[in-house]
Design an enzyme around this catalytic site. Structure first.
Site: not given
Length: 243
Positions: A118, A8-9, A85, A12, A94-95
């Site tokens: 975040t 998972d990138i 969507y 940072s 990621d979601r």
């Protein structure tokens, strides 16, 4: 089953989950790509599932593809559910990964996945296996930073204190109370709205602050900080099994 790795990138850091069979054996965080690749070699990794929501270095991606079998998850990847969507190409992978993990844990339930990082993201998948979308709002640090950026005199607060009283008696404690208690109220209220709209809904928390917020909310919540990594692996297994 063969050894697999989920990566998972973020903006940072690279969070990495090491899987064998269907078990997550360990989780590591890397800043350095050389150390990451060496860890993958040491683990005898055979397949990598990659979710990038940050800034993936092209050289690193090429190195990974040269040395390992890589599934780079994007909007054209095969998913184990229907996505309704409006702009799937802008949907954070990621979601989607977190939703994939929720579906595997609770396959016959409507699930609300809340990722506290975040930003705070809300994602809904129905018991009929349809991903509908959700919501995005600022996380704690964004709220504190915005108060500093868009006012003349409020300071920048970088260290979060979750034990602040509701009634602050200084500028610092008032800002912390507003940021922390405001976000708690938002999350609690959002969960209640989803509960009224969807019977039998299950709420799952993930992200770095998942356990912190779980302990402060009245709702019954399943918390797993590694939900995204597990979802990446779920999608990877689906891809490998269909090829």
């Amino acid at each position: 089953m063969f050894k697999r790795v989920s990566i998972d990138i973020g903006n940072s850091l690279m969070k990495v989950g090491f899987f064998k069979d269907n078990e997550l054996e360990k989780v590591s965080v890397f800043e350095d790509s050389v150390k990451l690749i060496q860890a993958l070699i040491d683990y005898s990794c055979e397949w990598i599932g990659l979710a990038n929501v940050g800034h993936l270095d092209a050289t690193l991606l090429n190195h990974l593809k040269e040395q390992f079998k890589v599934l780079e998850i994007n909007s054209s990847t095969i998913f184990p559910f229907d996505i309704q969507y409006g702009t799937p190409n802008t949907l954070g992978v990621d979601r989607i990964a977190a939703v994939a993990a929720a579906r595997e844990i609770f396959p016959k339930k409507t699930c609300l996945v809340i990722d506290i990082g975040t930003c705070v993201t809300y994602d809904l998948i129905t018991k009929d296996n349809v991903y509908l979308g959700g919501g995005i709002s600022p996380g704690i640090h964004l709220r504190l930073k915005a108060m500093n950026t868009f006012t003349a005199n409020l300071p920048l607060i970088e260290e979060v204190d979750f034990e602040q009283d509701l009634v602050g008696n200084s500028t610092y404690s008032c800002m912390m109370s507003g940021a922390v208690n405001g976000l708690l109220a938002e999350i609690e209220g959002t969960i209640q709205q989803y509960q009224r709209k969807f019977d039998g809904i299950v709420t799952l928390f993930c992200g770095g602050m998942a356990n912190t917020f779980e302990s402060k909310l009245n709702s019954s919540i399943f918390a797993d900080r590694n939900l995204v990594l597990k979802g990446i692996d779920s999608i990877l297994r689906l891809h490998v099994q269909t090829n």
